[in-house]
Design a protein around this motif. Sequence first.
Motif, short mmCIF file in Angstrom:
data_model
loop_
_atom_site.label_atom_id
_atom_site.label_comp_id
_atom_site.label_asym_id
_atom_site.label_seq_id
_atom_site.Cartn_x
_atom_site.Cartn_y
_atom_site.Cartn_z
N LEU A 113 -39.74 54.18 32.80
CA LEU A 113 -38.40 54.56 32.71
C LEU A 113 -37.52 53.35 32.58
O LEU A 113 -36.65 53.28 31.72
CB LEU A 113 -37.85 55.26 33.76
N GLY A 114 -37.90 52.27 33.18
CA GLY A 114 -37.03 51.15 33.02
C GLY A 114 -37.44 50.30 31.48
O GLY A 114 -36.49 49.95 31.23
N ALA A 115 -38.45 50.53 31.25
CA ALA A 115 -38.88 50.04 29.67
C ALA A 115 -37.99 50.66 28.56
O ALA A 115 -37.22 49.92 27.78
CB ALA A 115 -40.31 50.07 29.44
N ILE A 116 -37.83 51.98 28.81
CA ILE A 116 -37.14 52.70 27.93
C ILE A 116 -35.75 52.58 28.02
O ILE A 116 -34.87 52.18 26.90
CB ILE A 116 -37.36 54.46 27.94
N LEU A 117 -35.28 52.56 29.21
CA LEU A 117 -33.73 52.08 29.16
C LEU A 117 -33.28 50.49 28.78
O LEU A 117 -32.31 50.26 28.01
CB LEU A 117 -33.46 52.06 30.84
N GLY A 118 -34.37 49.51 28.99
CA GLY A 118 -34.21 48.32 28.40
C GLY A 118 -34.47 48.25 26.97
O GLY A 118 -33.48 47.53 26.33
N ILE A 119 -35.37 49.07 26.33
CA ILE A 119 -35.45 48.94 24.82
C ILE A 119 -34.31 49.71 24.13
O ILE A 119 -33.68 49.27 23.19
CB ILE A 119 -36.80 49.60 24.32
N GLY A 120 -33.67 50.67 24.81
CA GLY A 120 -32.65 51.37 24.61
C GLY A 120 -31.52 50.68 24.39
O GLY A 120 -30.65 50.60 23.45
N LEU A 121 -31.14 49.87 25.30
CA LEU A 121 -29.95 49.02 25.23
C LEU A 121 -30.22 48.04 24.11
O LEU A 121 -29.21 47.71 23.31
CB LEU A 121 -29.79 48.01 26.67
N ALA A 122 -31.44 47.64 23.84
CA ALA A 122 -31.75 46.37 22.88
C ALA A 122 -31.33 47.23 21.46
O ALA A 122 -30.76 46.58 20.44
CB ALA A 122 -33.03 45.79 22.88
N ARG A 123 -31.97 48.25 21.25
CA ARG A 123 -31.64 48.95 20.13
C ARG A 123 -30.21 49.27 19.75
O ARG A 123 -29.42 49.23 18.67
CB ARG A 123 -32.53 50.34 19.94
N TYR A 124 -29.31 49.66 20.85
CA TYR A 124 -28.00 49.84 20.83
C TYR A 124 -27.31 48.77 20.25
O TYR A 124 -26.37 48.65 19.12
CB TYR A 124 -27.34 50.30 22.01
#
Length: 252
Positions: A113-124
């Motif tokens: 979950l933490g990795a998904i949130l971090g990667i999601g911020l980067a893609r945004y």
Amino acid sequence: MSSVEDAPGEVARRHRQVQLVVSLIYLGIPLVFLALVLWISSRVSPFNWQAGLLPLALLVLGWFLRGKHRYKPQRWAGAGGWFGAITGVFTAFYSIVLDINWLATLFLPAALLGAILGIGLARYAVRVLLDPLIPELADTPYELIFRLRGLRLTTLGIGTTAVTIRGPVLLRTKSGQTPEDLARTYQLSEISGVHDVTLSGAERLKYPISLPFPPIGTAGPAVILQARGEDWVLPTDHGPVITQILNRRKAA
């Protein structure tokens, strides 16, 4: 190249929004990590201040990497994924001091979950920077990376001083491959011409770097890049704008 803050209004707006998200990745995630650890530590006696050393170290690392990566969008997802995963797995494990043993067993879902949130911020952040793509980005210090159409896992990277065509990373594990086989880098001063064209999809395109899969001919825009006597035909849906960006950076 002028300061990004002095760029036209739309570019300056994107820059401010992107750098806010980049700060959330490199500094915000470690700060949340630190806050969670300190909150858990405050719930037990005696207070375990040593538990805060890891998030503090991550915060220092984030501060250092943010300065190095702030204009390198290709680095943001990796940092966001690792920072988020470390936060999730350690926080789940550390919750065992609260006698909530079942929560500690969820360290893998917490890391994911933490990795998904971090990667999601980067893609945004990347989406804010590049969507829609505008020529004025040439006047910023950002390194711009574009995937090429029909060339799986192959990218065109446009820096402030050089351009790189890079094949898939998986080729690096093959014996006998040299850096020149896997990627080709040209200084902007070595580029003799950049033109946008439209492909029919029937062209047979050849590339001087190693590709694990044959190019797939697709109709649409492309960029012709000429350097060191080589002609590259690079299929990309942003062909006309990328041509303008390359020519503007070359002339800067």
